[in-house]
Design an enzyme around this catalytic site. Structure first.
Site, PDB file in Angstrom:
ATOM      1  N   ASP A 375       0.782  -1.237   0.000  1.00 38.84           N
ATOM      2  CA  ASP A 375       0.000   0.000   0.000  1.00 38.84           C
ATOM      3  C   ASP A 375       0.816   1.289   0.000  1.00 38.84           C
ATOM      4  OD1 ASP A 375      -2.676  -0.884  -0.169  1.00 38.84           O
ATOM      5  OD2 ASP A 375      -2.604  -1.559   1.905  1.00 38.84           O
ATOM      6  N   ASN A 462     -10.916   0.464   0.341  1.00 42.73           N
ATOM      7  CA  ASN A 462     -11.883  -0.008   1.333  1.00 42.73           C
ATOM      8  C   ASN A 462     -11.360   0.023   2.763  1.00 42.73           C
ATOM      9  OD1 ASN A 462     -10.141  -2.008   0.125  1.00 42.73           O
ATOM     10  ND2 ASN A 462     -11.158  -3.524   1.394  1.00 42.73           N
ATOM     11  N   TYR A 463     -10.034  -0.171   2.919  1.00 40.55           N
ATOM     12  CA  TYR A 463      -9.476  -0.366   4.254  1.00 40.55           C
ATOM     13  C   TYR A 463      -9.039   0.941   4.880  1.00 40.55           C
ATOM     14  CZ  TYR A 463      -8.825  -4.885   6.382  1.00 40.55           C
ATOM     15  OH  TYR A 463      -9.009  -6.028   7.084  1.00 40.55           O
ATOM     16  N   TYR A 465      -6.451   2.455   7.853  1.00 40.84           N
ATOM     17  CA  TYR A 465      -5.333   2.206   8.755  1.00 40.84           C
ATOM     18  C   TYR A 465      -5.169   3.418   9.656  1.00 40.84           C
ATOM     19  CZ  TYR A 465      -3.954  -1.558   5.622  1.00 40.84           C
ATOM     20  OH  TYR A 465      -3.936  -2.706   4.876  1.00 40.84           O
TER      21      TYR A 465
END
Ligand SMILES: *[C@@H]1O[C@H](CO)[C@@H](O)[C@H](O)[C@H]1NC(C)=O
Ligand SMILES: *[C@@H]1O[C@H](CO)[C@@H](O)[C@H](O)[C@H]1NC(C)=O
Length: 730
Positions: A375, A462-463, A465
């Site tokens: 990422d 979507n994620y 962190y």
């Protein structure tokens, strides 16, 4: 009843309840009111000290609750750098843009800037700089893409010139720009075949939501072009389109030519999962909502205890620098802590940041095998960090810092409130002791723990962190990563677990009708340039070695003993954690000793973590070989900061931390960098649907024979009289 009219009725109901409360106010004791212990008067703190709108003065008039003092908006137009590590200012980014436009290779306008950040001055220059003196020459480090090549440029902002220009001959491409991502998802729309497939799947083109999925690297046939795989969803009936995948539809796109290369459609018989119940927005929730807990916040009537000047933070015993970064998210630099015995500031960490992430999914089918994200190097943890939500992402009295980045054409833009800094008091205890009645000494000494948190949150598709750097007054630094957001969902024909035959490979968990949460991992590799009381440090593995006693003078048969191994070269410090081979991991300064002669040090304390189970020669694991060990130690090298390599997009794994470390360079009593990987195995469960409650893990950097004694013994406890109390003035 329609939801809107339902809500209206509820509102009326609540309003009348409030009126009722007001009319019977004399009988109602609000929390924390009317107690004899209250010593503070509201008027002393003005509007701050009120409890929502429910407090009334003696006259019965409302004390209007006004907003706490707001932080002033930064004026980026006039901003100038104050510290050698301050990120590029708006003016400086504009200057880079105009220099680029005037340079021959780039002046046809056919370039894209993939990264424009400060070229940090040499470590010596930063460390020898004194506040108030001139800054070292301001330079920009630029990654540009032009004519099918990546260029790494150093731009001298004083001379107004490109002073270094390196064409990349490495495998892999720079991180995608936002423009790459937004244009890639448009490309399939031009394909007739794609439109037909979408229509066959009964998805209205106006409901189509597509995402850019980095395609990884899987050997020959995928080289020479910047590729991306576009996957699509239906947003009909929900904002949570991730829950409605058009399963099996994958469009391979050439990012530069903006051309569809291939369409895979192998999920024809998989229905679109339902929209109902997937929207997580407040406005979409069914009423009544879950009743809220009573309002809560940490009050600081005298303001927070930190001082922030530009990007320099001072709090308690700590001083450090915070810099938003498009790739790493944020960078903590020159963290120094005050020694309570001498009053001197002592260096602990020269630089710390999230160097790379690795997120492999455990589904090897055509539509899924490539989902093995890196990422930071593919998407950018800073580029995808959105503005934080005051009061919810960060509490009251948080200070917000903006990020300043550049678009692909070099135009600066502001990511407001990207980082927040706040003091956390969560009822923790810094240290304590009570004497039990045996001695009749009646001692009860307790100190509360307040910490300082620096936070950002990236939403990589979507994620989400959440990255925290938390500083404690006792010298401990905790780096924590929280995972939330939305799962990557696979569509399935199954609606119930009973339908699944034991031979069917699900690659995850059935979370709802037609929805599989696919199993996956998250690895976050931290770069930690430790500088314990100076640059030259050693890495010591302190093993708890099991010893047995044969025919000893006592009945004991076994014990453990601390055995120190000072790592000589990089391979001595390639460490896999194991519960049954316990060890501590110390970074010491061999030439600095405590009052009684221990080398001063810090230890790296792993928390809950995970190790990758992929084969070392599986292409994703080759590219993410930096996760092959949980700890690595390398000699400091300015060009080795990104664990997955400089150019990670479609990289082959020939420029990773694992490759550097295998050079086995000497690391004893040298300027060293520690790399630690925080990992999570994620086997989804139903509670993760349709949006995940946060799960987190952390590791600590803890002083270990760094101070001569407990550095916070001489702190004072809390007394009621010192604390703010919200009370009516009557
Ligand atoms: C598709 O979207 C258009 C535009 O929003 C709308 O007019 C039409 O009714 C939709 N069709 C279906 C089948 O949902
Ligand atoms: C520093 O790192 C670069 C990139 O990995 C490498 O080419 C160079 O040899 C390294 N220098 C030293 C002294 O290890």
């Amino acid at each position: 009843m329609e939801p809107t009219s339902y809500r209206r009725v509820l509102f009326l109901l609540m309003a009348s309840l409030l009126l009722l409360l007001l009319s019977i106010r004399t009988w109602i004791r609000l929390p924390s009111l009317g107690s004899a212990k209250i010593e503070l008067d509201c008027s002393e703190y003005g509007s701050w000290c009120t409890f929502k709108n429910r407090i009334q003065s003696r006259s019965g008039a409302f004390i209007q609750r006004t907003k706490p003092k707001q932080q002033q908006k930064a004026d980026h137009e006039s901003e100038v750098a104050k510290h050698p590590l301050d990120p590029l200012t708006l003016r400086e980014i504009q200057r880079v843009q105009s220099i680029m436009q005037k340079t021959s290779i780039f002046n046809q306008g056919k370039f894209a800037l993939h990264s424009v950040v400060l070229e940090e001055p040499l470590k010596e220059e930063v460390l020898s700089w004194k506040a108030g003196s001139n800054l070292p020459t301001r330079k920009a480090s630029v990654i540009a893409w032009a004519d099918g090549h990546a260029y790494k440029l150093i731009v001298d902002l004083v001379l107004g010139q490109i002073v270094e220009n390196q064409i990349s001959h490495e495998n892999g491409y720079p991180a995608m720009t936002m423009e790459d991502m937004t244009s890639a998802v448009q490309v399939p729309l031009k394909s007739k075949e794609f439109v037909e497939i979408v229509e066959k799947r009964k998805v209205n083109m106006s409901d189509l939501a597509c995402g850019p999925i980095s395609s990884g690297w899987f050997g020959a046939g995928e080289e020479g072009l910047r590729l991306i795989k576009v996957m699509c969803f239906s947003s009909a009936g929900t904002a949570n389109y991730f829950m409605r995948p058009i399963e099996g539809l994958v469009v391979l796109v050439d990012m530069d030519a903006k051309k569809v290369l291939k369409i895979i459609d192998d999920g024809k018989d998989i229905p679109l999962p339902k929209a109902e119940g997937t929207d997580y927005r407040l406005s979409a929730q069914k009423y009544p909502l879950i009743p809220p807990l009573n309002p809560i916040s940490i009050e600081q009537p005298q303001g927070p205890s930190f001082k922030i000047d530009g990007h320099q933070v001072k709090w308690g015993s700590w001083e450090f620098h915070v810099k938003p970064d498009p790739r790493a998210g944020m960078i903590i630099s020159v963290a120094t802590v005050k020694d309570p015995e001498t009053g001197k500031m002592r260096r602990v960490l020269y630089k710390g940041f999230t160097s790379e992430l690795f997120v492999p999914y455990m589904d090897t089918s055509e539509g899924w095998y490539f989902k093995t994200y890196l990422d930071a190097g593919e998407y950018g943890i800073g580029l995808t960090a959105m503005s934080l939500d005051p009061l919810n992402d960060c509490p009251r009295n948080a200070y917000y810092m903006d990020g300043l980045f550049a678009t692909a054409d070099g135009t600066p833009y502001v990511r407001s409130n990207m980082v927040c800094i706040f003091e956390r008091y969560a009822g923790e205890i810094a240290w304590r002791h009570t004497e039990c009645p045996i001695t009749d000494m009646q001692i009860r000494e307790v100190r509360p723990k307040v910490t300082l948190v620096v936070r950002m949150a990236a939403s990589v598709g979507n994620y989400d962190y959440i990255v925290d750097w938390e500083f404690q007054t006792d010298g401990l630094i905790r780096a924590k990563v929280g995972l939330s957001g939305i799962l990557m969902i696979k569509g399935t024909k199954y609606e119930n677990v009973d339908q699944i035959s034991s031979t069917d490979e699900l690659h995850g968990t059935l979370l709802a009708e037609n929805i599989i949460g696919v199993s996956h991992d998250h690895y976050i590799t931290f770069y930690l340039d430790m500088d314990i009381d100076g640059k030259d440090n050693s890495f010591v593995q302190v093993e708890m070695a099991k010893k047995t006693v044969k025919n000893g003078p006592t009945p004991r048969k076994s014990f453990w003993k601390a055995e120190k191994h000072i790592a000589q070269t990089e391979k001595d410090a390639q460490i896999k954690l194991s519960l049954y081979q316990p060890a501590e991991f110390h970074v010491i300064n061999p030439s600095r000793k405590t009052n009684i002669g221990n080398p001063v040090g810090y230890k790296l304390v792993p928390g809950a973590t995970a190790a990758s189970l992929l084969d070392h020669d599986d292409p994703p694991q080759l590219r993410a070989a930096f996760t092959n060990n949980q700890i690595w130690v390398t000699p400091y090298n300015r060009s080795e900061e990104w664990a997955g390599g400089q150019y990670v997009y479609q990289s082959k794994g020939d420029d990773t931390l694992a490759v550097w470390s295998d050079r086995d360079r000497p690391i004893e009593n040298k300027d060293i960098v520690i790399w630690y990987t925080l990992g999570f195995h994620h086997l989804p469960c139903q509670e993760d649907y349709p949006i995940m409650p946060t799960v987190s893990s952390s590791f600590d950097l803890k002083p270990t024979n760094f101070f001569d004694r407990n550095p916070i013994m001489r702190t004072t406890p809390c007394y009621e009289k010192d604390l703010p109390t919200c009370a009516a003035s009557s």
